[in-house]
Design a protein around this motif. Structure first.
Motif, PDB file in Angstrom:
ATOM      1  N   MET A  46      -3.236  -7.013   6.383  1.00  0.00           N
ATOM      2  CA  MET A  46      -2.770  -5.866   7.161  1.00  0.00           C
ATOM      3  C   MET A  46      -1.370  -5.488   6.666  1.00  0.00           C
ATOM      4  O   MET A  46      -0.525  -6.362   6.482  1.00  0.00           O
ATOM      5  CB  MET A  46      -2.715  -6.208   8.652  1.00  0.00           C
ATOM      6  CG  MET A  46      -4.042  -6.693   9.213  1.00  0.00           C
ATOM      7  SD  MET A  46      -5.366  -5.506   9.086  1.00  0.00           S
ATOM      8  CE  MET A  46      -4.954  -4.398  10.390  1.00  0.00           C
ATOM      9  N   HIS A  47      -1.144  -4.211   6.443  1.00  0.00           N
ATOM     10  CA  HIS A  47       0.156  -3.720   5.992  1.00  0.00           C
ATOM     11  C   HIS A  47       0.661  -2.658   6.957  1.00  0.00           C
ATOM     12  O   HIS A  47      -0.118  -1.863   7.469  1.00  0.00           O
ATOM     13  CB  HIS A  47       0.043  -3.119   4.585  1.00  0.00           C
ATOM     14  CG  HIS A  47      -0.157  -4.145   3.521  1.00  0.00           C
ATOM     15  ND1 HIS A  47       0.807  -4.442   2.599  1.00  0.00           N
ATOM     16  CD2 HIS A  47      -1.194  -4.970   3.240  1.00  0.00           C
ATOM     17  CE1 HIS A  47       0.361  -5.395   1.791  1.00  0.00           C
ATOM     18  NE2 HIS A  47      -0.853  -5.727   2.167  1.00  0.00           N
ATOM     19  N   ARG A  48       1.952  -2.653   7.183  1.00  0.00           N
ATOM     20  CA  ARG A  48       2.565  -1.642   8.039  1.00  0.00           C
ATOM     21  C   ARG A  48       3.636  -0.839   7.303  1.00  0.00           C
ATOM     22  O   ARG A  48       4.048   0.198   7.762  1.00  0.00           O
ATOM     23  CB  ARG A  48       3.184  -2.295   9.270  1.00  0.00           C
ATOM     24  CG  ARG A  48       2.181  -3.000  10.149  1.00  0.00           C
ATOM     25  CD  ARG A  48       2.693  -3.151  11.549  1.00  0.00           C
ATOM     26  NE  ARG A  48       1.909  -4.017  12.383  1.00  0.00           N
ATOM     27  CZ  ARG A  48       0.688  -3.790  12.815  1.00  0.00           C
ATOM     28  NH1 ARG A  48       0.057  -2.713  12.436  1.00  0.00           N
ATOM     29  NH2 ARG A  48       0.057  -4.633  13.586  1.00  0.00           N
ATOM     30  N   VAL A  49       4.113  -1.371   6.169  1.00  0.00           N
ATOM     31  CA  VAL A  49       5.192  -0.713   5.433  1.00  0.00           C
ATOM     32  C   VAL A  49       4.748  -0.539   3.990  1.00  0.00           C
ATOM     33  O   VAL A  49       4.227  -1.487   3.412  1.00  0.00           O
ATOM     34  CB  VAL A  49       6.471  -1.578   5.486  1.00  0.00           C
ATOM     35  CG1 VAL A  49       7.585  -0.977   4.681  1.00  0.00           C
ATOM     36  CG2 VAL A  49       6.907  -1.788   6.931  1.00  0.00           C
ATOM     37  N   PRO A  50       4.912   0.548   3.350  1.00  0.00           N
ATOM     38  CA  PRO A  50       5.477   1.821   3.788  1.00  0.00           C
ATOM     39  C   PRO A  50       4.508   2.655   4.614  1.00  0.00           C
ATOM     40  O   PRO A  50       4.917   3.602   5.270  1.00  0.00           O
ATOM     41  CB  PRO A  50       5.840   2.528   2.491  1.00  0.00           C
ATOM     42  CG  PRO A  50       4.900   1.983   1.481  1.00  0.00           C
ATOM     43  CD  PRO A  50       4.608   0.562   1.916  1.00  0.00           C
ATOM     44  N   VAL A  51       3.190   2.327   4.586  1.00  0.00           N
ATOM     45  CA  VAL A  51       2.217   3.019   5.430  1.00  0.00           C
ATOM     46  C   VAL A  51       1.353   1.979   6.123  1.00  0.00           C
ATOM     47  O   VAL A  51       1.193   0.860   5.635  1.00  0.00           O
ATOM     48  CB  VAL A  51       1.317   3.977   4.607  1.00  0.00           C
ATOM     49  CG1 VAL A  51       2.102   5.111   4.016  1.00  0.00           C
ATOM     50  CG2 VAL A  51       0.568   3.228   3.528  1.00  0.00           C
ATOM     51  N   GLN A  52       0.781   2.355   7.258  1.00  0.00           N
ATOM     52  CA  GLN A  52      -0.128   1.450   7.944  1.00  0.00           C
ATOM     53  C   GLN A  52      -1.458   1.471   7.201  1.00  0.00           C
ATOM     54  O   GLN A  52      -2.040   2.541   6.992  1.00  0.00           O
ATOM     55  CB  GLN A  52      -0.316   1.874   9.394  1.00  0.00           C
ATOM     56  CG  GLN A  52      -1.098   0.869  10.189  1.00  0.00           C
ATOM     57  CD  GLN A  52      -1.068   1.179  11.669  1.00  0.00           C
ATOM     58  OE1 GLN A  52      -0.506   2.176  12.097  1.00  0.00           O
ATOM     59  NE2 GLN A  52      -1.681   0.322  12.454  1.00  0.00           N
ATOM     60  N   ALA A  53      -1.906   0.291   6.781  1.00  0.00           N
ATOM     61  CA  ALA A  53      -3.110   0.218   5.961  1.00  0.00           C
ATOM     62  C   ALA A  53      -3.723  -1.176   6.018  1.00  0.00           C
ATOM     63  O   ALA A  53      -3.089  -2.133   6.460  1.00  0.00           O
ATOM     64  CB  ALA A  53      -2.778   0.564   4.514  1.00  0.00           C
ATOM     65  N   VAL A  54      -4.959  -1.257   5.565  1.00  0.00           N
ATOM     66  CA  VAL A  54      -5.634  -2.534   5.340  1.00  0.00           C
ATOM     67  C   VAL A  54      -5.860  -2.632   3.843  1.00  0.00           C
ATOM     68  O   VAL A  54      -6.396  -1.711   3.220  1.00  0.00           O
ATOM     69  CB  VAL A  54      -6.984  -2.596   6.090  1.00  0.00           C
ATOM     70  CG1 VAL A  54      -7.706  -3.896   5.769  1.00  0.00           C
ATOM     71  CG2 VAL A  54      -6.774  -2.449   7.579  1.00  0.00           C
ATOM     72  N   CYS A  59       0.842  -1.197   0.000  1.00  0.00           N
ATOM     73  CA  CYS A  59       0.000   0.000   0.000  1.00  0.00           C
ATOM     74  C   CYS A  59       0.874   1.243   0.000  1.00  0.00           C
ATOM     75  O   CYS A  59       1.692   1.435   0.893  1.00  0.00           O
ATOM     76  CB  CYS A  59      -0.892  -0.002   1.236  1.00  0.00           C
ATOM     77  SG  CYS A  59      -2.110  -1.319   1.234  1.00  0.00           S
ATOM     78  N   VAL A  60       0.708   2.058  -1.004  1.00  0.00           N
ATOM     79  CA  VAL A  60       1.419   3.331  -1.083  1.00  0.00           C
ATOM     80  C   VAL A  60       0.408   4.464  -0.935  1.00  0.00           C
ATOM     81  O   VAL A  60       0.613   5.396  -0.178  1.00  0.00           O
ATOM     82  CB  VAL A  60       2.183   3.453  -2.420  1.00  0.00           C
ATOM     83  CG1 VAL A  60       2.892   4.790  -2.505  1.00  0.00           C
ATOM     84  CG2 VAL A  60       3.172   2.308  -2.568  1.00  0.00           C
ATOM     85  N   VAL A  78      -6.893   1.043   2.369  1.00  0.00           N
ATOM     86  CA  VAL A  78      -7.616   2.062   3.130  1.00  0.00           C
ATOM     87  C   VAL A  78      -6.971   2.204   4.506  1.00  0.00           C
ATOM     88  O   VAL A  78      -6.244   1.330   4.962  1.00  0.00           O
ATOM     89  CB  VAL A  78      -9.112   1.696   3.279  1.00  0.00           C
ATOM     90  CG1 VAL A  78      -9.800   1.669   1.932  1.00  0.00           C
ATOM     91  CG2 VAL A  78      -9.283   0.383   3.998  1.00  0.00           C
ATOM     92  N   SER A  79      -7.288   3.303   5.159  1.00  0.00           N
ATOM     93  CA  SER A  79      -6.794   3.545   6.509  1.00  0.00           C
ATOM     94  C   SER A  79      -7.489   2.597   7.488  1.00  0.00           C
ATOM     95  O   SER A  79      -8.711   2.456   7.447  1.00  0.00           O
ATOM     96  CB  SER A  79      -7.052   4.994   6.914  1.00  0.00           C
ATOM     97  OG  SER A  79      -6.740   5.181   8.271  1.00  0.00           O
ATOM     98  N   PRO A  80      -6.753   1.965   8.401  1.00  0.00           N
ATOM     99  CA  PRO A  80      -7.376   1.030   9.340  1.00  0.00           C
ATOM    100  C   PRO A  80      -8.143   1.718  10.467  1.00  0.00           C
ATOM    101  O   PRO A  80      -8.825   1.054  11.240  1.00  0.00           O
ATOM    102  CB  PRO A  80      -6.180   0.255   9.893  1.00  0.00           C
ATOM    103  CG  PRO A  80      -5.030   1.176   9.765  1.00  0.00           C
ATOM    104  CD  PRO A  80      -5.302   1.999   8.536  1.00  0.00           C
ATOM    105  N   ASN A  81      -8.078   3.029  10.569  1.00  0.00           N
ATOM    106  CA  ASN A  81      -8.684   3.750  11.686  1.00  0.00           C
ATOM    107  C   ASN A  81     -10.164   4.087  11.476  1.00  0.00           C
ATOM    108  O   ASN A  81     -10.791   4.639  12.368  1.00  0.00           O
ATOM    109  CB  ASN A  81      -7.909   5.049  11.951  1.00  0.00           C
ATOM    110  CG  ASN A  81      -6.455   4.758  12.262  1.00  0.00           C
ATOM    111  OD1 ASN A  81      -6.134   3.743  12.869  1.00  0.00           O
ATOM    112  ND2 ASN A  81      -5.574   5.633  11.837  1.00  0.00           N
ATOM    113  N   GLN A  82     -10.715   3.763  10.343  1.00  0.00           N
ATOM    114  CA  GLN A  82     -12.111   4.082  10.060  1.00  0.00           C
ATOM    115  C   GLN A  82     -13.032   2.994  10.618  1.00  0.00           C
ATOM    116  O   GLN A  82     -12.687   1.817  10.592  1.00  0.00           O
ATOM    117  CB  GLN A  82     -12.314   4.225   8.554  1.00  0.00           C
ATOM    118  CG  GLN A  82     -11.435   5.308   7.940  1.00  0.00           C
ATOM    119  CD  GLN A  82     -11.590   5.349   6.450  1.00  0.00           C
ATOM    120  OE1 GLN A  82     -12.691   5.511   5.952  1.00  0.00           O
ATOM    121  NE2 GLN A  82     -10.489   5.178   5.737  1.00  0.00           N
ATOM    122  N   LYS A  83     -14.203   3.391  11.119  1.00  0.00           N
ATOM    123  CA  LYS A  83     -15.129   2.426  11.730  1.00  0.00           C
ATOM    124  C   LYS A  83     -15.607   1.378  10.733  1.00  0.00           C
ATOM    125  O   LYS A  83     -15.716   0.201  11.048  1.00  0.00           O
ATOM    126  CB  LYS A  83     -16.328   3.150  12.343  1.00  0.00           C
ATOM    127  CG  LYS A  83     -16.008   3.825  13.638  1.00  0.00           C
ATOM    128  CD  LYS A  83     -17.264   4.336  14.305  1.00  0.00           C
ATOM    129  CE  LYS A  83     -16.906   4.928  15.649  1.00  0.00           C
ATOM    130  NZ  LYS A  83     -18.095   5.325  16.402  1.00  0.00           N
TER     131      LYS A  83
END
Length: 97
Positions: A54-62, A36-37, A74-79
């Motif tokens: 789940m991805h942590r590199v280069p950005v934290q993402a799902v 995920c870029v 997408v950002s993992p912080n969304q409900k």
């Protein structure tokens, strides 16, 4: 003398075998094909999602995978993302029974 030469030859062959084995084990480690870029800001239809990573590199993402095989980060912080993950996990456990 012949025994000495044979011992050196055996040690040499073992050394070559060891080098090839070590190189093979390092080269056989799998790497991710996709990362995920950029993150999508659009909410996805949860019913069309069949998997995630789940991805942590280069950005934290799902990274979601939809029914057509398309991967969307997408950002993992969304409900809604957390709801989608729970739904996919539930579907996986019911299929496994």
């Amino acid at each position: 003398m012949k025994l000495h030469a044979a011992a050196i030859l055996v040690i040499f062959c073992l050394g070559i075998f060891t080098v090839h084995t070590v190189k093979g084990s390092v080269g056989s480690q799998s790497m991710r094909k996709y990362s995920c870029v950029n993150l999508s800001t659009q909410q996805l239809n949860i019913r069309n999602l069949i998997g995630y990573e789940m991805h942590r590199v280069p950005v934290q993402a799902v990274m979601f995978i939809n029914t057509k095989g398309i991967r969307i980060c997408v950002s993992p912080n969304q409900k809604w993302v957390q709801s989608a993950i729970r739904r996919i996990d539930r579907a996986r456990t019911t299929r496994g029974k």
